[in-house]
Design an enzyme around this catalytic site. Structure first.
Site, PDB file in Angstrom:
ATOM      1  N   ILE A  23       7.525  27.720  41.540  1.00  0.00           N
ATOM      2  CA  ILE A  23       6.196  28.296  42.128  1.00  0.00           C
ATOM      3  C   ILE A  23       4.523  27.795  42.168  1.00  0.00           C
ATOM      4  CG2 ILE A  23       4.384  30.511  42.386  1.00  0.00           C
ATOM      5  CD1 ILE A  23       6.960  31.995  43.295  1.00  0.00           C
ATOM      6  N   ASP A  74       3.235  27.237  24.455  1.00  0.00           N
ATOM      7  CA  ASP A  74       4.145  27.999  25.316  1.00  0.00           C
ATOM      8  C   ASP A  74       2.825  29.883  25.880  1.00  0.00           C
ATOM      9  OD1 ASP A  74       5.515  31.118  25.092  1.00  0.00           O
ATOM     10  OD2 ASP A  74       7.153  30.518  23.597  1.00  0.00           O
ATOM     11  N   ASN A 101       0.527  31.895  36.335  1.00  0.00           N
ATOM     12  CA  ASN A 101       1.243  32.146  37.159  1.00  0.00           C
ATOM     13  C   ASN A 101       2.856  31.449  36.105  1.00  0.00           C
ATOM     14  OD1 ASN A 101       3.723  30.561  39.643  1.00  0.00           O
ATOM     15  ND2 ASN A 101       3.972  29.804  37.901  1.00  0.00           N
ATOM     16  N   SER A 161       4.610  39.653  41.111  1.00  0.00           N
ATOM     17  CA  SER A 161       5.369  39.781  41.798  1.00  0.00           C
ATOM     18  C   SER A 161       5.378  41.342  43.010  1.00  0.00           C
ATOM     19  CB  SER A 161       6.616  40.014  41.465  1.00  0.00           C
ATOM     20  OG  SER A 161       8.307  40.495  41.743  1.00  0.00           O
ATOM     21  N   SER A 163       7.659  43.121  42.187  1.00  0.00           N
ATOM     22  CA  SER A 163       8.038  43.582  41.641  1.00  0.00           C
ATOM     23  C   SER A 163       7.160  44.879  40.605  1.00  0.00           C
ATOM     24  CB  SER A 163       9.243  43.273  40.460  1.00  0.00           C
ATOM     25  OG  SER A 163      10.127  42.631  41.034  1.00  0.00           O
ATOM     26  N   TYR A 174      11.308  43.520  33.928  1.00  0.00           N
ATOM     27  CA  TYR A 174      10.429  42.679  34.301  1.00  0.00           C
ATOM     28  C   TYR A 174       9.771  43.831  35.623  1.00  0.00           C
ATOM     29  CZ  TYR A 174       9.704  39.126  37.620  1.00  0.00           C
ATOM     30  OH  TYR A 174       8.566  37.945  38.852  1.00  0.00           O
ATOM     31  N   LYS A 178       5.626  42.985  35.395  1.00  0.00           N
ATOM     32  CA  LYS A 178       4.955  42.714  36.432  1.00  0.00           C
ATOM     33  C   LYS A 178       3.525  43.862  37.174  1.00  0.00           C
ATOM     34  CE  LYS A 178       6.480  38.378  37.156  1.00  0.00           C
ATOM     35  NZ  LYS A 178       5.003  37.408  37.013  1.00  0.00           N
ATOM     36  N   ILE A 207      11.639  33.765  46.491  1.00  0.00           N
ATOM     37  CA  ILE A 207      11.213  33.136  46.782  1.00  0.00           C
ATOM     38  C   ILE A 207      12.463  32.047  46.065  1.00  0.00           C
ATOM     39  CG2 ILE A 207       9.343  31.397  46.644  1.00  0.00           C
ATOM     40  CD1 ILE A 207       7.944  33.498  47.671  1.00  0.00           C
TER      41      ILE A 207
HETATM   42  N1  LIG Z   1      10.814  33.400  42.373  1.00  0.00           N
HETATM   43  C1  LIG Z   1      10.840  34.303  43.160  1.00  0.00           C
HETATM   44  O1  LIG Z   1      11.625  35.089  43.716  1.00  0.00           O
HETATM   45  C2  LIG Z   1       9.284  34.777  42.247  1.00  0.00           C
HETATM   46  C3  LIG Z   1       9.689  36.238  42.729  1.00  0.00           C
HETATM   47  C4  LIG Z   1       8.197  36.916  42.909  1.00  0.00           C
HETATM   48  C5  LIG Z   1       7.726  36.823  41.755  1.00  0.00           C
HETATM   49  N2  LIG Z   1       7.557  35.965  40.772  1.00  0.00           N
HETATM   50  C6  LIG Z   1       7.063  34.921  39.517  1.00  0.00           C
HETATM   51  O2  LIG Z   1       6.584  33.190  39.691  1.00  0.00           O
HETATM   52  C7  LIG Z   1       5.744  32.946  38.720  1.00  0.00           C
HETATM   53  C8  LIG Z   1       6.866  31.476  38.420  1.00  0.00           C
HETATM   54  O3  LIG Z   1       7.938  32.075  38.892  1.00  0.00           O
HETATM   55  P1  LIG Z   1       9.196  30.837  39.406  1.00  0.00           P
HETATM   56  O4  LIG Z   1      10.058  31.041  40.472  1.00  0.00           O
HETATM   57  O5  LIG Z   1       8.404  29.678  40.073  1.00  0.00           O
HETATM   58  O6  LIG Z   1       9.702  30.508  38.109  1.00  0.00           O
HETATM   59  P2  LIG Z   1      10.690  29.640  37.516  1.00  0.00           P
HETATM   60  O7  LIG Z   1      11.301  29.886  36.510  1.00  0.00           O
HETATM   61  O8  LIG Z   1      11.946  28.634  38.362  1.00  0.00           O
HETATM   62  O9  LIG Z   1       9.088  28.329  37.027  1.00  0.00           O
HETATM   63  C9  LIG Z   1       8.640  28.899  35.357  1.00  0.00           C
HETATM   64  C10 LIG Z   1       8.275  28.079  35.091  1.00  0.00           C
HETATM   65  O10 LIG Z   1       7.326  28.497  33.711  1.00  0.00           O
HETATM   66  C11 LIG Z   1       7.660  27.895  32.747  1.00  0.00           C
HETATM   67  N3  LIG Z   1       7.319  29.138  31.531  1.00  0.00           N
HETATM   68  C12 LIG Z   1       8.038  30.406  31.440  1.00  0.00           C
HETATM   69  N4  LIG Z   1       7.927  30.608  30.419  1.00  0.00           N
HETATM   70  C13 LIG Z   1       7.192  30.208  29.805  1.00  0.00           C
HETATM   71  C14 LIG Z   1       5.858  30.241  28.554  1.00  0.00           C
HETATM   72  N5  LIG Z   1       6.119  31.127  27.788  1.00  0.00           N
HETATM   73  N6  LIG Z   1       4.661  29.175  28.396  1.00  0.00           N
HETATM   74  C15 LIG Z   1       4.753  28.299  29.018  1.00  0.00           C
HETATM   75  N7  LIG Z   1       5.565  28.267  30.025  1.00  0.00           N
HETATM   76  C16 LIG Z   1       6.700  29.199  30.727  1.00  0.00           C
HETATM   77  C17 LIG Z   1       8.708  27.611  32.872  1.00  0.00           C
HETATM   78  O11 LIG Z   1       9.511  26.658  32.021  1.00  0.00           O
HETATM   79  C18 LIG Z   1       9.547  27.309  34.110  1.00  0.00           C
HETATM   80  O12 LIG Z   1       8.325  25.357  34.138  1.00  0.00           O
HETATM   81  C19 LIG Z   1       6.626  33.657  37.358  1.00  0.00           C
HETATM   82  O13 LIG Z   1       5.578  34.656  37.250  1.00  0.00           O
HETATM   83  C20 LIG Z   1       7.580  34.737  38.624  1.00  0.00           C
HETATM   84  O14 LIG Z   1       7.426  35.859  37.853  1.00  0.00           O
HETATM   85  C21 LIG Z   1       8.562  34.824  40.745  1.00  0.00           C
END
Ligand SMILES: NC(=O)c1ccc[n+]([C@@H]2O[C@H](COP(=O)([O-])OP(=O)(O)OC[C@H]3O[C@@H](n4cnc5c(N)ncnc54)[C@H](O)[C@@H]3O)[C@@H](O)[C@H]2O)c1
Length: 270
Positions: A23, A74, A101, A161, A163, A174, A178, A207
């Protein structure tokens, strides 16, 4: 870079966390298409790897004629926040938009009666504590800046989310993280409204990203069974488009709003 210097200097700047994939990556590309310079933060930082991660994103942005600064870091390490934001201000001069994000799922889904304190602390630290304090740091800087002459408003966007409001008893930590982030969005919206900074929450549903790859078969079945009114997985680009609309100021009189990007999962159905 093939963007003229004068245009570059005038471009608004967005900081996006978790920008290396999923995302976050789609948000970066959507913002670049809107004319933003983007600073992308990610805990995975591999300059030699141009096939994935921040440096693949940098190549894509270059192809779009935009500017992208990869920053390793981080977000759960509060002592790194100044370095990350100083890098953004140092190169771009200011921060107009922050997109919180980056986030993590539990390493293992476990029933609420089995949730471990370690997993609880990890999720609260990355998903709630980190973005809360990164926002505090960025908001101080944004509040001290002069408004942009081109009318692009300052904004902070939290990717929470569904969630935040929907129960999943196999990953309560989680949901709690959120829900906390959702309240952080409300609190900052209230506190920063008078300073001209809009704060918004975006709640993605299901997603298709690496985060959900391990539970794809389960949700494929649920989607086929009608769980999502619009009948499909969300794409990272669906979230990117929503964030771009917020960042360019389309909802500038709606601070504190929570936007679902979930194909209609908020609809209660009989
Ligand atoms: N995929 C879904 O269905 C979904 C649904 C609702 C919410 N979200 C939220 O959207 C956001 C992105 O999700 P995604 O599906 O792209 O996840 P993903 O795991 O594919 O990507 C997350 C990115 O964040 C980076 N990251 C993780 N921890 C980190 C930290 N401590 N510091 C800096 N970078 C960090 C990772 O290296 C990765 O590049 C998240 O907050 C997730 O909770 C995702």
């Amino acid at each position: 870079m093939n963007v003229p210097a004068r245009q570059r200097a005038a471009a608004p700047t967005a900081v996006v966390t978790g920008a290396g994939r999923g995302i976050g990556r789609a948000i970066v590309l959507a913002l670049v298409r809107e004319g933003f310079d983007v600073v992308g933060i990610d805990v995975v930082f591999e300059p030699e790897n141009k096939k994935k991660g921040l440096f693949e994103v940098k190549e894509r942005v270059r192809g779009l004629g935009g500017r992208f600064l990869p920053v390793g870091g981080d977000i759960s390490r509060l002592e790194d926040h100044d370095r990350m934001l100083d890098a953004a201000v140092g190169v771009c001069g200011r921060i107009d938009v922050l997109v919180n994000n980056a986030g993590v799922a539990p390493l293992e889904r476990r029933d609420i009666l089995e949730t471990s304190p370690e997993s609880f602390d990890r999720l609260m630290s990355v998903n709630a504590r980190g973005p809360f304090f990164l926002t505090q740091n960025a908001a101080r800087r944004m509040a001290a800046q002069k408004p942009r002459k081109d009318g692009v408003p300052s904004s902070i966007i939290f990717i929470t989310s569904i969630s935040a409001v929907v129960s999943s008893t196999s990953r309560p930590e989680y949901c709690l993280s959120k829900a906390a982030l959702s309240m952080a969005s409300t609190l900052y919206a209230d506190a920063l409204a008078a300073k001209g900074i809009g704060v918004y929450e975006v709640r993605p549903g299901l997603i298709a990203t690496d985060m959900t790859a391990g539970v794809k078969a389960k949700y494929d079945r649920l989607i086929a069974g009608g769980l999502v009114p619009q009948g499909r997985w969300g794409l990272p680009e669906d979230v990117g488009r929503a964030v771009a609309a917020l960042a360019r100021g389309d909802l500038r009189f709606s601070t504190g709003a929570a936007i679902e990007v979930s194909g209609g999962m908020a609809i209660r159905r009989l």
